[in-house]
Scaffold this motif. Structure first.
Motif, short mmCIF file in Angstrom:
data_model
loop_
_atom_site.label_atom_id
_atom_site.label_comp_id
_atom_site.label_asym_id
_atom_site.label_seq_id
_atom_site.Cartn_x
_atom_site.Cartn_y
_atom_site.Cartn_z
N UNK A 579 45.11 35.89 47.86
CA UNK A 579 44.65 34.68 46.90
C UNK A 579 43.02 34.79 46.92
N UNK A 580 42.50 34.92 45.63
CA UNK A 580 40.93 34.99 45.48
C UNK A 580 40.45 33.33 45.74
N UNK A 581 40.01 32.82 46.55
CA UNK A 581 39.81 31.49 46.99
C UNK A 581 38.16 31.40 46.73
N UNK A 595 36.71 34.81 47.14
CA UNK A 595 36.79 35.87 48.20
C UNK A 595 38.20 36.18 48.72
N UNK A 596 38.75 37.29 48.87
CA UNK A 596 40.21 37.60 48.96
C UNK A 596 40.67 37.11 50.27
N UNK A 597 41.79 36.22 50.26
CA UNK A 597 42.30 35.67 51.39
C UNK A 597 43.79 36.17 51.52
N UNK A 598 44.38 36.86 52.65
CA UNK A 598 45.91 37.03 52.73
C UNK A 598 46.40 35.64 53.37
N UNK A 599 47.57 35.39 52.36
CA UNK A 599 48.30 34.43 53.01
C UNK A 599 49.51 34.89 53.64
N UNK A 643 51.01 23.97 57.38
CA UNK A 643 49.69 24.08 56.37
C UNK A 643 48.95 25.30 56.56
N UNK A 644 48.20 25.57 55.78
CA UNK A 644 47.07 26.69 55.90
C UNK A 644 45.68 26.10 56.42
N UNK A 645 45.13 26.52 57.22
CA UNK A 645 43.94 26.15 57.88
C UNK A 645 42.88 26.29 56.83
N UNK A 646 41.93 25.69 57.11
CA UNK A 646 40.55 25.44 56.25
C UNK A 646 39.85 26.73 56.41
N UNK A 647 39.94 27.63 55.59
CA UNK A 647 39.11 28.97 55.77
C UNK A 647 37.87 28.51 55.85
N UNK A 648 37.34 27.78 54.85
CA UNK A 648 35.82 27.58 54.93
C UNK A 648 35.42 27.15 56.20
N UNK A 674 37.18 42.01 55.16
CA UNK A 674 38.40 42.92 54.53
C UNK A 674 39.73 42.46 54.91
N UNK A 675 40.02 41.99 55.92
CA UNK A 675 41.37 41.52 56.60
C UNK A 675 41.38 39.79 56.57
N UNK A 676 40.75 39.22 56.03
CA UNK A 676 40.51 37.63 56.02
C UNK A 676 42.00 37.19 55.67
N UNK A 677 42.53 36.34 56.65
CA UNK A 677 43.76 35.66 56.51
C UNK A 677 44.02 34.44 56.72
N UNK A 678 44.77 33.75 56.10
CA UNK A 678 45.22 32.14 56.43
C UNK A 678 46.51 32.13 56.65
N UNK A 679 47.25 31.91 57.87
CA UNK A 679 48.28 31.75 58.22
C UNK A 679 49.04 30.53 57.99
#
Length: 836
Positions: A579-581, A595-599, A643-648, A674-679
């Motif tokens: 997801x481009x957040x 910025x690309x985030x891997x969900x 829930x997904x955490x607050x990436x910011x 590069x590997x930014x992830x939001x689990x």
């Protein structure tokens, strides 16, 4: 005979009129009952016990068809999101990025998956582009709605999962006789955003039943961001002609630092186009003296579109060295002179806005079918024991496309093969464009089966009245799937990589409700439910409600309840998705706001748990005839939230040295994203509270009939996962204004009526930057005229003063948050109803 006190009538009035547009909501019969009358037993949202009045402990808002038409609403989500009790950022007609044309509800801002949507008291299948977590409200045409009931407390003990924040029950038109044709439409004062709805309703009675049929066609036109002068230019680092190592070529062919960004607002919608075709039917037929058949059918086809700027494509290219043997690019003397060099991995980044291929055009074609049928009867006439069995089937399937997508693997190879063409800054040839672009195609769907049965009646008599009960069981099977394009699954697209989703689960439930009149003034409501899931296990929930008629004018009410939300198919079985957040990189490595985030999903997720509490009053002063006031305090607490955490917040914490945050979000050394992830996790929580106030007043004066309503929600607190969102706004979570208020006043006489209403959204602070987003007040006017018994016309203006949306630095579209503010401006609307 059931005696109706002034307070009981006032409760009905507060239930039916507790919205800003209640001037049109209250039917003439709402408070026109005599002091004593005979009532049929009816169903009330929030309980399966058949009641003789609407006196319940739970606060319920009711919006009827006349209010919907008077306010010029074009879709169910518009109806709901205009209510002060809504917060957050529910997807709708102004969501251009990532929603695939769906429309959802977000009661209390707790998330669309935490509000249960019912159709005629039974569950509606989740719908959208596949493996969806909530109901797409676009599947329910406005033309079929008789009323919308909003239950504003937790109801898991009655309805099971998803009813944590409350319930929206959409009641369709039935028991209709004759033919009715409706034509409604509107347009902005900028001559765009046209919308048109045509609908026809036909019904007839038999000796022992009624059959009602309807068709509806709805077409919503688009509005471009570039057509609103308040939209500020965007500035993306992905530019036509391309950039290499952050440098672009100037008119002399020299590689220099980029000074201007690409204005992506020129190619994006503010309101997305959509066309819907719907068919619906309701049937009621008495099969014998003791058995009644009821059934309803709904089918909706939605064809919708979103548009965004051409694909921002990024490719990491290998730089040739004396020892290179594979594909690589040669850095020319001009490139080296411009400061372009390989990184530590021997690579250099090439970015290009793919205007050569054209805008990204997203299209959806969805079909949703829901069929529900039931039999109801009386087991024992003497004891009044009723029974009801029902089967409900829902199916949603979707095809989605993205035109002018880019295959990153083909693009990379093309750059190695055609270095001069790519780095010249000139437009690409048709041959290259055809080689690297493709039509992205995706399929998905949802399916639901429900079998239910309930027995209800009166168990025994107490001095104050009968003890009523309902005992039932239910089996439900939900499944969903989502198949991305093979290019995306392989990770070869410039869009984010995504895996397929496919899964299902079943649940068996038993429940009971009891209503006990302890005294003439005090009544208790008790509910208990047990749900057994094939995935995580079981959950037990309960509800206790009390109503106390302190005086003929004043009733006190309170409800305490527990609730839960089971993980859905996408949360359990969803493949990893990028997801481009819209995020701010504190290291400054990423210049683009997206910025690309891997969900990621998790098959071992457990259910969420919740506690809710409401306490309030209904007051109808005997000295002011026609007035009703309700005041309710509410609080919801969710633990083990999925829930997904607050990436910011995670980026900020990692930047400040929190190693755990860096590990959780997979942030590399020196801010490598590069590997930014939001689990998805079960470690989240929500805690929110507030106060709802409603005033409804009907009176006569100056020879006119007047109706006044005010509906206020004051948010005391909204906290999630350690972040206080109270009074804030942002592009990822939406708006949580402390004060939201709707007011309306209507004057009518004979065949005409006029209404003025306004909607207030209080000031908020930007969640990321702290800037103040000022309060806004929208003014609306409308009128209705009955030409005769057959023809009625409405005419109105929304946002009369053309108030512009508030600019939000961390907004998600056009420099604001379109899901919170009106971005279209002044709109004119009207309609005609013809009855035969």
């Amino acid at each position: 005979m059931v005696k109706t006190t002034k307070l009981a009538s006032a409760i009905k009035l507060s239930l039916i009129a507790s919205i800003s547009s209640s001037a049109f909501v209250v039917s003439h019969n709402a408070i026109a009952e005599e002091e004593s009358a005979t009532f049929e037993r009816i169903a009330v949202t929030g309980s399966r016990i058949q009641r003789q009045d609407m006196e319940t402990a739970s606060p319920v808002t009711v919006i009827d068809a006349s209010a919907i038409r008077a306010e010029g609403y074009n879709s169910v989500d518009e109806i709901l999101q205009a209510q002060p009790a809504m917060a957050g950022m529910a997807a709708g007609s102004t969501t251009n990025n990532g929603a695939d044309g769906v429309a959802q509800v977000d009661l209390r801002g707790m998330g669309s998956s935490r509000t249960l949507v019912l159709l005629n008291g039974r569950r509606m299948v989740n719908s959208g582009s596949g493996a969806d977590s909530a109901v797409d409200l676009n599947t329910i045409p406005v033309a079929m709605i008789a009323r919308v009931e909003i239950l504003k407390d937790g109801a898991s003990a009655v309805y099971g999962s998803d009813a944590i924040a409350g319930v929206v029950n959409i009641i369709t038109k039935k028991d209709f006789e004759g033919f009715q044709l409706d034509i409604n439409g509107g347009v902005t004062d900028k001559s765009d955003g046209e919308n048109l709805e045509l609908s026809a309703l036909y019904g007839f009675n038999t000796d022992n039943g009624n059959y009602t049929f309807g068709v509806a066609y709805s077409d919503r036109g688009g509005v471009m961001q570039k057509d609103r002068d308040w939209v500020e230019e965007g500035a993306s680092s992905f530019v036509p002609g391309g950039s290499l190592g952050g440098k672009v070529q100037d008119e002399n062919g020299d590689w220099v630092a980029r000074t201007e960004g690409y204005d992506y607002t020129q190619d994006s919608w503010l309101q997305t186009p959509s066309t819907r075709y719907s068919f619906f039917a309701n049937a009621t037929q008495e099969l014998s003296n003791d058995i009644i058949f009821t059934g309803d059918v709904l089918y909706t086809k939605r064809q919708s579109e979103q548009m965004m700027a051409p694909q921002p494509a990024s490719v990491m290219l290998d730089v040739c060295t004396p020892s290179s043997t594979g594909n690589c690019i040669t850095l020319t003397d001009e490139m080296l002179a411009g400061g372009i060099s390989a990184d530590d991995q021997g690579k250099v980044e090439y970015r290009r806005r793919m205007t050569d291929a054209g805008n990204r055009i997203y299209e959806q074609d969805t079909d949703t079918l829901r069929i529900s049928a039931g039999l109801a009867g009386v087991l024992d006439v003497h004891t009044g024991i009723d029974w009801d069995v029902a089967y409900t089937y829902g199916k949603n399937k979707a095809e989605t496309w993205v035109h002018n997508s880019i295959n990153a693997s083909n693009m990379e190879q093309s750059m190695y093969d055609n270095q001069d063409a790519w780095f010249s800054g000139d437009p690409l040839s048709d041959a290259i464009v055809n080689d690297i672009s493709y039509l992205e195609s995706t399929t998905g769907g949802n399916e639901q089966h429900i079998v239910s049965g309930v027995i209800s009646g009166e168990a025994f008599e107490l001095d104050a009245g009968a003890v009523a009960y309902a005992i039932g069981a239910e089996y439900r099977h939900d499944s969903g799937y989502y198949n991305p394009d093979p290019v995306i699954v392989a990770g070869d697209g410039t869009a984010a990589q995504q895996d397929p989703t496919d899964g299902s689960y079943s649940v068996f439930s038993v429940y009971q409700e009891v209503s006990v009149p302890f005294t003439d003034k005090l009544t208790g409501e008790f509910a208990l439910r047990f749900d057994d899931y094939s995935t995580f296990g079981n959950a037990s929930t309960w509800k206790i409600g009390l109503t106390y008629e302190a005086t003929d004018d004043l009733m006190l009410r309170t409800v305490a309840a527990t609730g839960f939300r089971a993980p859905n198919v996408s949360e359990l079985y969803g493949g990893n998705v990028g997801s481009y957040d819209y995020l701010d990189d504190p290291w400054g490595n990423e210049q683009d706001p997206q910025i690309l985030v891997n969900y990621t999903s998790d098959p071992d997720l457990q259910a969420e748990s919740s506690e809710s509490y409401t306490a309030g009053l209904v007051y109808s002063p005997s000295y002011i005839d026609g007035m009703s006031v309700t005041l309710d305090y509410w609080r919801f607490k969710i633990t083990d939230a999925i829930s997904r955490l607050d990436v910011q917040a995670g980026l900020k914490a990692c930047y400040e040295g929190d190693a755990t945050a860096c590990e959780t979000f997979k942030i590399g050394a020196n801010g490598d994203l590069t590997e930014l992830t939001n689990p998805l996790t079960n470690v989240g929580y929500q805690d929110t509270s507030g106060v709802d106030f409603n005033l409804a007043y009907r009176f006569e004066g100056l020879g006119l009939d007047w109706k006044v309503s005010n509906d206020l929600t004051y948010l005391l607190n909204f906290e999630q996962d350690g972040v206080d969102y109270t009074g804030t706004i942002g592009g990822m979570f939406g708006g949580y204004a402390e004060v939201k208020n709707n007011f309306s006043v209507q004057a009518s006489q004979g065949d005409w009526s006029l209404m003025y209403s306004n909607r207030y959204i209080g000031e908020m602070n930007d969640i990321n930057y702290g800037d103040k987003a000022e309060s806004v007040l929208y003014h609306n006017i409308s009128g209705l005229y009955h030409f005769n018994d057959s023809v009625t016309a409405t005419l109105g203006v929304k946002n009369l003063t053309d108030v512009e949306p508030v600019m939000v630095a961390s907004g998600n579209e056009a420099g604001t948050v379109p899901e919170v503010y009106d971005t279209l401006g002044r709109q004119f609307y009207g309609g005609v109803t013809v009855k035969f």
